[in-house]
Scaffold this motif. Sequence first.
Motif, short mmCIF file in Angstrom:
data_model
loop_
_atom_site.label_atom_id
_atom_site.label_comp_id
_atom_site.label_asym_id
_atom_site.label_seq_id
_atom_site.Cartn_x
_atom_site.Cartn_y
_atom_site.Cartn_z
N LEU A 234 10.86 44.09 24.44
CA LEU A 234 11.82 44.15 23.33
C LEU A 234 11.52 45.32 22.39
N VAL A 235 10.25 45.59 22.16
CA VAL A 235 9.89 46.74 21.33
C VAL A 235 10.36 48.03 22.01
N LEU A 236 10.15 48.12 23.32
CA LEU A 236 10.62 49.29 24.06
C LEU A 236 12.14 49.40 23.99
N GLN A 237 12.82 48.25 24.07
CA GLN A 237 14.28 48.27 23.98
C GLN A 237 14.74 48.90 22.67
N HIS A 238 14.08 48.51 21.57
CA HIS A 238 14.47 49.09 20.28
C HIS A 238 14.10 50.57 20.20
N ALA A 239 12.92 50.92 20.71
CA ALA A 239 12.49 52.32 20.65
C ALA A 239 13.43 53.23 21.44
N SER A 240 14.03 52.71 22.50
CA SER A 240 14.90 53.53 23.34
C SER A 240 16.38 53.30 23.08
N ASN A 241 16.71 52.57 22.03
CA ASN A 241 18.11 52.27 21.70
C ASN A 241 18.75 53.45 20.98
N PRO A 242 19.69 54.15 21.60
CA PRO A 242 20.29 55.34 20.96
C PRO A 242 21.13 55.00 19.73
N GLN A 243 21.50 53.73 19.57
CA GLN A 243 22.31 53.33 18.42
C GLN A 243 21.45 53.03 17.19
N ALA A 244 20.15 52.86 17.38
CA ALA A 244 19.27 52.50 16.27
C ALA A 244 18.90 53.72 15.43
N ASP A 245 18.47 53.46 14.22
CA ASP A 245 18.00 54.51 13.33
C ASP A 245 16.76 55.18 13.93
N GLN A 246 16.72 56.52 13.91
CA GLN A 246 15.64 57.23 14.59
C GLN A 246 14.28 56.96 13.96
N ALA A 247 14.24 56.81 12.64
CA ALA A 247 12.95 56.53 12.00
C ALA A 247 12.41 55.18 12.46
N SER A 248 13.31 54.20 12.55
CA SER A 248 12.90 52.87 13.02
C SER A 248 12.49 52.92 14.49
N ARG A 249 13.22 53.70 15.29
CA ARG A 249 12.86 53.87 16.70
C ARG A 249 11.48 54.49 16.84
N THR A 250 11.22 55.48 16.01
CA THR A 250 9.91 56.16 16.06
C THR A 250 8.80 55.19 15.70
N ALA A 251 9.04 54.35 14.66
CA ALA A 251 8.04 53.36 14.27
C ALA A 251 7.77 52.39 15.42
N ALA A 252 8.83 51.99 16.12
CA ALA A 252 8.67 51.09 17.26
C ALA A 252 7.89 51.77 18.39
N ALA A 253 8.18 53.06 18.62
CA ALA A 253 7.48 53.79 19.68
C ALA A 253 6.00 53.92 19.37
N ILE A 254 5.66 54.18 18.11
CA ILE A 254 4.25 54.29 17.72
C ILE A 254 3.55 52.95 17.89
N LEU B 117 9.58 54.98 32.13
CA LEU B 117 9.97 56.31 32.58
C LEU B 117 11.37 56.66 32.09
N GLU B 118 12.33 55.73 32.25
CA GLU B 118 13.68 55.99 31.76
C GLU B 118 13.69 56.23 30.25
N ALA B 119 12.88 55.45 29.53
CA ALA B 119 12.81 55.62 28.08
C ALA B 119 12.27 57.01 27.71
N VAL B 120 11.24 57.45 28.43
CA VAL B 120 10.69 58.79 28.19
C VAL B 120 11.75 59.86 28.46
N ILE B 121 12.50 59.69 29.55
CA ILE B 121 13.49 60.68 29.94
C ILE B 121 14.65 60.74 28.94
N ASP B 122 15.10 59.59 28.47
CA ASP B 122 16.34 59.54 27.69
C ASP B 122 16.15 59.60 26.19
N SER B 123 14.93 59.50 25.69
CA SER B 123 14.71 59.44 24.25
C SER B 123 14.63 60.83 23.63
N PRO B 124 14.92 60.95 22.32
CA PRO B 124 14.70 62.23 21.62
C PRO B 124 13.22 62.56 21.56
N GLU B 125 12.90 63.81 21.30
CA GLU B 125 11.53 64.29 21.41
C GLU B 125 10.54 63.51 20.56
#
Length: 640
Positions: free
Chosen positions: A78-98, A143-151
């Motif tokens: 679920l954390v990965l889902q949020h980190a890779s969600n293109p509709q979510a706020d990028q700052a929140s996605r980054t926090a989830a990725a970290i 892998l898909e999350a790495v490929i499709d996510s912003p830098e």
Amino acid sequence: MLCINDFTTHISSSSVQKRRQLKKGSSPSSLPFFFALPSAMEPASLAALFSATLDPNHREAAEKKLNSLRKIINFGPLVLQHASNPQADQASRTAAAIFLKNYIVHQWDDVTEHDIKKAQEKGEGMPFAIHEQDKAVLREQLLEAVIDSPEVVRAQLAVALESVLKADFPEKYTNIVQRVRFCLESQQHQTWYGALMALYRLVHAFEYRPADDRIPLDEAVKFLQPLLLQRMQELLPDTSEASVSLIKICLKIFFCYVQYDFPLKVFDFKTTEGWMLTILKVFESPVPAEVDKMEQDERQETIWWKTKKWCLHIFAKVFDRYGNPKDTKKEYHAFANFFVGNLAKQILLSVFTLLSSFIHGKYVSPRCLQQSLTYVRQALKVPSCWKLIKPHATDLLARVIFPLMCYKEEDIELWQEDPIEWILCRTDVHAEYLSPEAAAQYLLHTLCKKHPKLIPDILTFIMANLTDDPARIRDKDGALHFLGIAGRTLMRRKPYKEGIESILVKHGFPEMSNPHPFIRYRAVWLFRQFAYLEYKNKDNLHMGLESARRLLMDDTQLPVRVESALALNEILDNQKAAEDFLRPHAINILRVTLDLVRLTNYEELSEVLQVFTDTCLCLDVVWMVNRPNGCAECLMCVSV
């Protein structure tokens, strides 16, 4: 009761669906189990928690709540889902990725008995490892999350992927290589960067492993490297930032793979030649004209100069570890002869072209300069390369090495604005390794050592620049610097060894009284470089010691005083005659040095204290006890 299928990531694009065709076995989303989830485990609630971690007022509570959820099955996916969600706020996605990165890095490996025992000894709770079914989901989706996510998100997820690869490749992560290849074979270029990043992380995960443990990686690289080379060659005509970024990560993959081992079963002579000549073309590609309009600090950060740096990094590393027949391991002798005969000279000519640009006033990034000189230094050791260098040796010394060894405007600015930082920068081993000045020093030393016939010309050049012309004060600094570096070789050669003492007396010691602080610093630094010199006339040694002692006690410039303390320390450690001369001054030297320690927190000064207390044996303990606490603490550290 909610099914995992309700929360796994679904990306509808056809490219992602095609990539998933390669996955073996059943999809993680079809795992046959259900379980109850607390409300905080709903995607919207998790998103709110990660947003709250960005608010200083709610961060602690949000992080505590997240940590309380981490043992629940499906938390990681679920954390990965949020980190890779293109509709979510990028700052929140980054926090989830970290958060996910740290979660995987620390809790992916299975718990061992040793882990349990260690936790019990510390009074901690039972160690936790991510559930195997969550690991299966993460392996499939990372892998898909790495490929499709912003830098900014991809950078964090890629580190998480590396931790998974370290633990599970190839036994549990069997299809990652095929999936990467599928992406690189696609004509959808937007998938390439993420796929290459995943491959880089795979190589990086095995970078320090012994050769036997790298067999799975060798097989993966052998399978993928022809396609990587093809893509690099296709990208070469396109000098856009996006294209060059892809080339750069290909270079990083190659460098990471060959840095500590060069498997000839993967890169045979023909394959290596193809790669090195392609990398040479990348290196020779022009930098876009608009880059020259930028500020110099900005230019070196552009993708074009970074890519040239990686090309040079590869050239220098391969030459150093595998390309010199006299210096390499026996297993690489045939390769070294091939490299010298077919590649080394071509690369050297291109490096000379870059150095010629520097000579003619064109911009060359500091790291490219450093790596270029590193490559030339390796080439000096090879007779066939020396034949190419020899006609240019004078220009190399006078127009490349010498300017780099003179002080610069930025040195003056830092000295004046923050002298403590200037001192620390001079002794930062990492910064020194990366600096063109250090590369120039090493190159000069190697020239003197490997080709001593140049020494008379070098000495003539030094003397010509030891001028009293105030307009050429920078040249004097460079000349003294030259003398100090060349002196390491001069002291080992009879024709020059006997003349060093007179050179110091005539050109070194008097400059400790020079009105220019940089020259005083360089003069006392020069005195330190000859700490091992056997003085025929002890009065000359005493002259240098007194000049250095006076600078330590009275100079107004902090870098000069620190260098003086270091010089006195090293000479006292190597010259028996210095002990009697300095003993009457030991208390004052210790007092001033302790003040410098307190002021600068410079660790090397602690050694000065140790040497003086051990050698001179005249420390007034009562006097020290009455000093301020900071000094007493410094002395206690030294005595320990």
